[in-house]
Motif scaffolding. Structure first.
Motif, PDB file in Angstrom:
ATOM      1  N   GLU A 294      35.150 -28.863  23.962  1.00  0.00           N
ATOM      2  CA  GLU A 294      34.108 -29.074  22.971  1.00  0.00           C
ATOM      3  C   GLU A 294      32.780 -29.376  23.663  1.00  0.00           C
TER       4      GLU A 294
ATOM      5  N   THR B 203      24.992 -28.153  14.931  1.00  0.00           N
ATOM      6  CA  THR B 203      25.816 -27.555  13.877  1.00  0.00           C
ATOM      7  C   THR B 203      27.258 -28.055  13.947  1.00  0.00           C
ATOM      8  N   GLN B 204      27.714 -28.385  15.169  1.00  0.00           N
ATOM      9  CA  GLN B 204      29.032 -28.976  15.355  1.00  0.00           C
ATOM     10  C   GLN B 204      28.872 -30.303  16.081  1.00  0.00           C
TER      11      GLN B 204
END
Length: 345
Positions: free
Chosen positions: A204, A117-118
């Motif tokens: 991240e 999704t990211q």
């Protein structure tokens, strides 16, 4: 596609490996992923063999987007940095010149990245061996991928007890992350771990893609393997001196094992009736690993190498770690590498 010309820029540093890079290039030519999605950048780090000729032959006779960059002999980190500077892909993907990419290597990464999704900041995949590899290479692969010898820190086991750091033989980073954190440092060994550490420090996501496999030919002899793992032990302390977060308790295990092994050997000489059983137990463990290796690779020849390679890895890494720990942590000496001049002999 995106504002980038390609999804992947595959960056390959190489130095005097023309005999191996032809196999790698052939595997990239035959990727399942359409070649419009990726480019390949070979960075020749001052080779004196016919590397340039081999690469140019592929450029002339294949459809992949391949180019070669050249620099003076500055090391693999600087070579990767040059490749990253010139890359046109959204993701910068590294593979070593002594590897062969599985035909689904790039397609597996593309599929997994599209499922997220990211967009991950970084990613990596495993290294394995082909059935045609030598028994020494298979034994080294066994030692390098076994949870018993590595604690799962190289990402081959779900039972890993240490943080996963993608390694430069098979790793990728989003280009904007590279532009934020900078390129690889000047460490001769461990630079990929330090680079991965900076990727992880962004906060991240960093993922492991188990299907994105490369086949790693590694060192071709026990002597070369010892020098390699010794230098890795040294590198771990060099990494610690850069950032204490890059040294975890699991990294002490080979050094502890090395000290215990030497202590048991000495005690077995002094008190054989008691401590000889520790040696018998150790030999039994190595025998069990050898049998497991034969089953895993379906190659009986590995039986004779695994009991040598496994202790070589533990003791080689342990000795390098201990020497560097004494020199750099206790006596606060400057950074050093380990084997340099005779590293490839």
């Amino acid at each position: 596609m995106s504002s980038y010309q390609y999804i992947f820029s595959v960056i390959v540093p190489t130095y005097n490996r023309s005999n191996e890079i032809s196999e790698l290039l052939n595997s990239l030519v035959n990727q399942a992923l359409d070649d419009s999605f990726f480019e390949v950048i070979i960075v020749d780090d001052g080779s004196t063999d016919d590397t340039e000729k081999v690469v140019n032959n592929v450029i002339e006779n294949s459809s992949i987007n391949l180019r070669i960059l050249k620099q003076d002999h500055k090391g693999p980190g600087e070579a990767r940095n040059l490749g990253m500077q010139e890359a046109k892909g959204e993701y910068l993907l590294f593979i070593d010149s002594d590897c062969i990419a599985d035909e689904n290597w790039l397609a597996s990464y593309k599929t997994r990245l599209e499922e997220e999704t990211q967009k991950p900041a970084g990613f990596g995949g495993p290294d394995k061996v082909l059935p045609t590899f030598s028994p020494v290479q298979k034994a080294i692969d066994y030692s390098m991928t076994s949870f018993i010898t590595t604690g799962g820190i190289r990402g081959h086991s779900k039972k890993g007890i240490s943080k996963y750091y993608p390694r430069s033989f098979n790793m990728g980073v989003r280009k904007d992350i590279y532009e934020r954190i900078g390129g690889m440092g000047k460490l001769r060994h461990g630079q990929d771990i330090e680079f991965s550490h900076r990727i992880l420090s962004t906060g991240e996501q960093v993922i492991k893609v188990d299907d994105a496999v490369v086949y790693h030919k590694r060192r071709m002899s026990i002597k070369k393997f010892f020098r390699q793992v010794f230098n890795w032990g040294v590198a771990r302390i060099n990494l610690y001196k850069i950032d204490k977060g890059m040294l975890e308790f699991v990294h002490f295990f080979p050094a502890i094992g090395t000290l215990l092994a030497f202590a048991v050997i000495i005690l077995a000489i002094l008190f054989p009736s008691i401590f000889i059983w520790f040696i018998v137990f150790g030999l039994a463990v190595l025998l069990a690993l050898a049998i497991h290796g034969v089953i895993k690779y379906k190659d009986f020849r590995t039986f004779f190498y695994i009991p040598i390679i496994v202790p070589t890895q533990i003791v080689g890494y342990g000795l390098g770690f201990l020497l560097a720990f004494v020199r750099r942590v206790i006596f606060n000496k400057d950074e050093f590498t380990g084997f340099v001049k005779k590293y490839y002999q």
